[in-house]
Every structure is written in C-alpha cells, then in structure tokens.
Design an enzyme around this catalytic site. Structure first.
Site, mmCIF file in Angstrom:
data_model
loop_
_atom_site.group_PDB
_atom_site.id
_atom_site.type_symbol
_atom_site.label_atom_id
_atom_site.label_comp_id
_atom_site.label_asym_id
_atom_site.label_seq_id
_atom_site.Cartn_x
_atom_site.Cartn_y
_atom_site.Cartn_z
ATOM 1 N N LEU A 139 37.926 -0.035 75.905
ATOM 2 C CA LEU A 139 37.509 1.222 76.522
ATOM 3 C C LEU A 139 35.984 1.268 76.480
ATOM 4 C CD1 LEU A 139 39.948 3.822 74.855
ATOM 5 C CD2 LEU A 139 40.096 2.915 77.177
ATOM 6 N N ASP A 140 35.381 1.906 77.474
ATOM 7 C CA ASP A 140 33.931 2.095 77.453
ATOM 8 C C ASP A 140 33.529 2.844 76.190
ATOM 9 O OD1 ASP A 140 33.759 0.893 79.903
ATOM 10 O OD2 ASP A 140 33.404 2.741 81.037
ATOM 11 N N ARG A 141 32.296 2.640 75.796
ATOM 12 C CA ARG A 141 31.789 3.279 74.576
ATOM 13 C C ARG A 141 31.948 4.793 74.618
ATOM 14 N NH1 ARG A 141 25.714 2.329 72.029
ATOM 15 N NH2 ARG A 141 25.963 3.698 70.214
ATOM 16 N N THR A 143 34.094 6.542 76.357
ATOM 17 C CA THR A 143 35.461 6.970 76.655
ATOM 18 C C THR A 143 36.240 7.122 75.362
ATOM 19 O OG1 THR A 143 35.411 5.779 78.767
ATOM 20 C CG2 THR A 143 37.572 6.414 77.916
#
Length: 314
Positions: A139-141, A143
């Site tokens: 997951l993106d940082r 998110t």
C-alpha cells in the site's frame, strides 16, 4: 551480531521457490540490500557450490554458502517501541500463516529511499519468533487499511498465486474532490506507465503503458467532495489516484496528483493526509477452501472529516 565466519544454510521445504535475494534479506537481517546484492554479484554467495543470480529460485535441500558480513554493514534496524506497539494494536487477524494489519497512514510498508524501516521491519521486531514474515502486497505510504502479511512461505506463494489470478477482491474508500457528476458508477479503463519527475516517481495515463481498470461507485455526495468505493481489476502503482485525477476529481489531500487549491481547502477542513483507505480484502483460502473477508474500519481522522462535511455550511 553478524556471522564472523562462512556458514551454510539448507533450504527448507517451506522456503522452496523463494528467490535467493529475498532468502538472504531474511538470513542477514539488518544488512543493507545493496550490500546483499554486492555479495551475490561478486560470487561470495554460492548455491550448491555455484554462483547465483539474485533472481534464482531456490529448491528444498539447496546448500547456501553465506560469507562473513562486516559488522558495520549489519547494523540492526531498531524500530521504536512506539511503532511496534502501534502496529500491535492494529492487527485485525492472525493465524499460523497469515497476519492482516490495518496499516496506519504515514508509515511505509518497508524501509528504503531514506527510511530506515517500515511496517514489515517493525512487525519483524514485534514478532521475532516469526522466521518468515513477508508482505503479500503493498500500500502507498499515505494509504491506510487492510495489508496482508504472510508468516509462512507456503502462504505467501498461495496468496501471490491468487493475486496473479485476480482472485483477491480489494475494496477501497476514497474521497474525491468536487462532486462527481453522472450516475452512481464510473469505470475508468486507461493504461498507465511510470516515469520520473525531478527524481520523484510518478504515474501517468499512457496508451503505451500497462492496462488498468478501476470502478468508482458513489456512496455519498457532499458539497466539497464525493465519497466513493473503488474496486481495482488490476494492481498498478498509484492506480486509484491517477484514475481519479483522470476523471477530473483527484483524491482529497493527494499532494502528488491533486490540485494545490483543492488541497489547501482540505487542510482547512482538518484533513492532514490523503483520503484513501483499503477498507476490505476478500478471497477463498486455497489451503482450506474457506471464504475469508477482512474489514478495516476508517481511522478517526477520516471519520471526523466525513462528520464535518455533513454539517451545514461546511
């Protein structure tokens, strides 16, 4: 302490099929990845007596020669107790092969690019008894939400197979800037490609890129934004963020693909992060044929924003 002499590790049946670089990252915890690749490149690591490439897959019974590693190169990563405790309180599910975490926003899934550690390193420090602990996906940082972590190699392989087959259903909650016009369902199917902007990784719509499809289902329209459920048929980097921007409604708080004026307005409303949350993940477990569904509740800051948007004059 790193090993002072050459040692040998025999690949177990659980570790069969794993790439040797990933095997070494676990065996040489704390050693920078660049140093591990240098050991491989210079032939200091051997598999059954022969040189190995980083992408080589291991088989059960393989004999891995691991050379001495300098103390300075093996300085251990030490996630703080605050981060370890924070993650311990966000574990949604755990069994003998799988851990599901409600990942906090602002914490990368792994170290690198100037970060000494991320979620996976903190979990390894939290659970030192777990010999194999690997990310199933990322997951993106910024998110938050459901993150699958395998604690056995066999589970990792099984879940990766499900992801390749498109048999894992992920559902995200996102707040789009502005009111999304039209019906309640919007499908975006445009190809994406990665590129660099002043050294920063970005993704753009590119007909020569990789196929990507996102479906946005409207849940609620506010004066300032539109709450949607996003489902992805593909798992491209920044896919939801770029597809939302392609619609003309970037994610609230997205400092990479959103507008400066929009984000300033969101900050004035108390949003200090990007509004993207991995709300649920579902699949049929191949190890027992049982359906599995995990839900991660919205963090308090995101719930609070939605409450404020409901108020007149917001």
């Amino acid at each position: 302490m790193p090993p002072a002499t050459v040692r040998h590790a025999i690949v177990s049946s659980e570790d069969g099929g794993q790439r040797i670089d990933n095997f070494l990252f676990r065996e040489l915890k704390g050693v920078p990845k660049g140093h591990v690749y240098r050991l491989l490149r210079t032939g200091q690591v051997r598999v059954n007596g022969g040189r190995a490439k980083p992408t080589q897959r291991l088989a059960p019974g393989d004999d891995i020669r691991i050379p001495p590693v300098e103390q300075a190169a093996a300085a251990p990563v030490r996630p703080g107790s605050r981060d370890r405790d924070r993650l311990a309180g966000r574990i949604l599910y755990e069994d003998d092969g799988l851990l599901v975490l409600n990942k906090p926003a602002g914490m990368a899934v792994h170290g690198g690019s100037g970060l000494s550690y991320g979620v996976i390193e903190a979990l390894r420090a939290l659970k030192p008894e777990a010999r194999s602990l690997e990310l199933v996906h990322r997951l993106d940082r910024e998110t938050s939400g459901c993150l699958l972590v395998a604690t056995r190699r066999s589970r990792l392989r099984a879940l990766h197979a499900l992801l390749r087959e498109g048999a894992v259903e992920k559902r995200y909650l996102a707040l789009l800037s502005g009111q999304l016009a039209g019906g309640g369902r919007h499908e975006v199917s445009v190809a994406l490609s990665k590129h660099q902007v002043r050294g920063e990784r970005r993704v753009r719509v590119d007909e020569e890129g990789k196929r990507a499809t996102t479906t946005f289902n409207v849940l609620h329209r506010y004066q300032e934004g539109t709450l949607v459920e996003a489902r992805i048929e593909t798992g491209r980097t920044h896919q939801i963020r770029v597809h939302a921007a392609h619609l003309g409604h970037p994610l609230a708080g997205d400092d990479k693909y959103g507008g400066h004026d929009d984000n300033r307005r969101w900050r004035s409303l108390g949003l200090k992060r990007m509004f993207l949350h991995a709300a649920s993940v579902a699949f049929t477990a191949p190890w027992n044929d049982e359906p599995m569904l995990f839900n991660a509740p919205l963090d308090e800051d995101l719930r609070g924003l939605l409450d404020r948007l409901e108020q007149p004059g917001s």
